[in-house]
Design a protein around this motif. Structure first.
Motif, PDB file in Angstrom:
ATOM      1  N   ILE A 188      -5.745  -0.130  -1.093  1.00  0.00           N
ATOM      2  CA  ILE A 188      -6.371   0.567  -2.211  1.00  0.00           C
ATOM      3  C   ILE A 188      -7.869   0.265  -2.271  1.00  0.00           C
ATOM      4  O   ILE A 188      -8.288  -0.892  -2.200  1.00  0.00           O
ATOM      5  CB  ILE A 188      -5.724   0.165  -3.547  1.00  0.00           C
TER       6      ILE A 188
ATOM      7  N   SER B 211      -9.719  -2.759  -4.220  1.00  0.00           N
ATOM      8  CA  SER B 211      -8.852  -3.933  -4.346  1.00  0.00           C
ATOM      9  C   SER B 211      -9.395  -5.047  -3.439  1.00  0.00           C
ATOM     10  O   SER B 211     -10.226  -4.786  -2.562  1.00  0.00           O
ATOM     11  CB  SER B 211      -7.420  -3.579  -3.953  1.00  0.00           C
ATOM     12  N   PRO B 212      -8.945  -6.304  -3.634  1.00  0.00           N
ATOM     13  CA  PRO B 212      -9.480  -7.417  -2.828  1.00  0.00           C
ATOM     14  C   PRO B 212      -9.436  -7.180  -1.326  1.00  0.00           C
ATOM     15  O   PRO B 212     -10.344  -7.577  -0.602  1.00  0.00           O
ATOM     16  CB  PRO B 212      -8.589  -8.589  -3.248  1.00  0.00           C
ATOM     17  N   ASN B 213      -8.372  -6.552  -0.823  1.00  0.00           N
ATOM     18  CA  ASN B 213      -8.250  -6.350   0.616  1.00  0.00           C
ATOM     19  C   ASN B 213      -8.493  -4.900   1.038  1.00  0.00           C
ATOM     20  O   ASN B 213      -8.232  -4.527   2.181  1.00  0.00           O
ATOM     21  CB  ASN B 213      -6.851  -6.774   1.083  1.00  0.00           C
ATOM     22  N   GLY B 214      -8.960  -4.087   0.112  1.00  0.00           N
ATOM     23  CA  GLY B 214      -9.164  -2.674   0.403  1.00  0.00           C
ATOM     24  C   GLY B 214     -10.605  -2.321   0.691  1.00  0.00           C
ATOM     25  O   GLY B 214     -11.510  -3.154   0.531  1.00  0.00           O
TER      26      GLY B 214
ATOM     27  N   ASP C  44      -7.110   7.022  -5.441  1.00  0.00           N
ATOM     28  CA  ASP C  44      -5.886   6.217  -5.438  1.00  0.00           C
ATOM     29  C   ASP C  44      -4.679   7.053  -5.008  1.00  0.00           C
ATOM     30  O   ASP C  44      -4.591   8.237  -5.335  1.00  0.00           O
ATOM     31  CB  ASP C  44      -5.623   5.655  -6.840  1.00  0.00           C
TER      32      ASP C  44
ATOM     33  N   GLN D  18      -7.119   4.304   3.594  1.00  0.00           N
ATOM     34  CA  GLN D  18      -6.155   3.584   2.758  1.00  0.00           C
ATOM     35  C   GLN D  18      -4.762   3.527   3.385  1.00  0.00           C
ATOM     36  O   GLN D  18      -3.865   2.879   2.862  1.00  0.00           O
ATOM     37  CB  GLN D  18      -6.075   4.227   1.372  1.00  0.00           C
TER      38      GLN D  18
END
Length: 377
Positions: free
Chosen positions: A60, A63-66, A138, A284
């Motif tokens: 996403i 987001s922290p890893n997106g 999203d 994504q």
């Protein structure tokens, strides 16, 4: 005493009996072990199969890893974000305001390629957006033609486009146009469908006509659509496994029949920017972008577009459809049937062109003049 009359001692008889029972017990134990082993193997196989068909979680944006969020976005009522891009004249000065839905593998960066002169002359503002799961919008696991229309309506409201606006959809983005005609016709100033992808299983098609068109596709694409319709939960696995060929468009092996499509395809492939755009469009994850598109477009719909009544009985809202007669992705025979069934749609068939006609020089300008001004197409 003769051999045939020898008596067996009681001890020998008991030993023989014990040996027989011991053999039976061994057979039973062996059978039990095999059954347990079979169960373990079956459970292991089912666990592997379940894991294989589960798509990985989406990366996403924000987001922290997106991936990072770069584009402007709105927040929808359900909490999702929708990324968009504006082009043309400033919306405050625009005479015509268009929301455009991109096609398969596309993104908000796929703006309508009309000339700058025409756009300024007519006063056209265009906003393109990443459909859910694409680019920086999203994902929406329950998206449909209806949700696409409601996303468009919310985008229009949050950008203050007014009570009515124009919509335009290219290729697979056409499902958002059908959704708009069905669910938000009161908000439309006009609708344009450019080579809109069709669902071969819409009930309104004559069975022989849709079947003939369906079997003109490559066999691997026939199977990709079957999976999306009958077993959508296998869509991710089918399009990532290596045993059988999956969708030719996803694999990048689709070969257009029309010479203009071939030339345009080669030009796009030669541009490094095109590859970068595709990478950004599916950043994504493939499942919530490309695979979800297959399930939405070719799965089960909650309405049949061929059964739509004219939502504009006064014919005061223009609805147009453009289709190339050499389109290898969307059968022209089915578009012709739609135009006959829905006679309130202005149908324009372009001779000698394929699926990518909206990228051909001069055609986008003609489309805008016809769509917005009512000029001869």
């Amino acid at each position: 005493m003769a051999a045939g009359n020898r008596r067996v001692s009681a001890a020998a008889a008991r030993a023989h009996t014990r040996k027989g029972k011991s053999g039976k017990r061994s057979d039973v134990m062996r059978g039990g072990i095999l059954r347990k082993l079979a169960i373990v193997l079956m459970v292991g196989f089912l666990a592997w199969a379940y894991k294989s068909i589960q798509p990985p979680p989406s990366a996403i944006c924000g987001s922290p890893n997106g991936p990072p969020v770069i584009a402007p976005r709105i927040r929808l009522q359900d909490g999702r974000h929708l990324a968009y891009r504006e082009s043309g004249v400033p919306r405050e000065r625009a005479k015509y305001k268009i929301i455009m839905a991109h096609g398969f593998t596309g993104s908000r960066n796929d703006t309508f390629p009309a000339s700058e002169e025409i756009v300024k002359e007519l006063g056209v503002y265009i906003v393109t957006f990443d459909r859910p799961g694409y680019g920086e919008s999203d994902p929406h696991p329950k998206r449909s033609a209806r949700s696409a229309a409601l996303d468009i309506e919310q985008l229009a409201d949050q950008l203050d486009l007014g009570p009515k606006f124009y919509v335009m959809g290219f290729s697979l983005g056409g499902h958002a146009m059908w959704g708009s005609l069905k669910y938000i016709p009161h908000r439309l100033a006009g609708a344009a469908l450019l080579a809109p992808v069709i669902n071969y299983r819409w009930p309104g098609f004559p069975a022989n006509l849709s079947k003939e068109a369906y079997y003109q596709q490559a066999r691997q694409d026939q199977w990709a659509l079957r999976v999306a319709y009958y077993t959508p939960w296998l869509t991710y696995w089918w399009n990532t496994q290596k045993w059988f060929p999956s969708s030719s468009v996803i694999q990048g092996t689709w070969k257009p029949l029309n010479k203009h499509d071939r030339e345009l395809g080669l030009k796009l492939a030669a541009r490094a920017r095109s590859a970068e755009r595709l990478k950004a469009a599916v950043q994504q994850g493939l499942f919530e972008s490309l695979h979800r598109d297959l399930m939405v477009m070719f799965g089960k719909w909650d309405f049949d577009p061929l059964e739509l009544n004219n939502p504009f009985p006064n014919n005061d809202v223009p609805v147009h459809m453009w289709q190339g007669d050499e389109d290898a992705l969307v059968p022209v025979t089915l578009q012709r049937y739609i135009s006959e069934k829905l006679s309130w749609i202005h149908y324009h068939e372009l001779p000698g062109v394929g699926h990518l006609f909206s990228l051909m020089e001069g055609i986008p300008d003609r489309i805008l003049k016809c769509f917005l001004l009512g000029e001869q197409c």
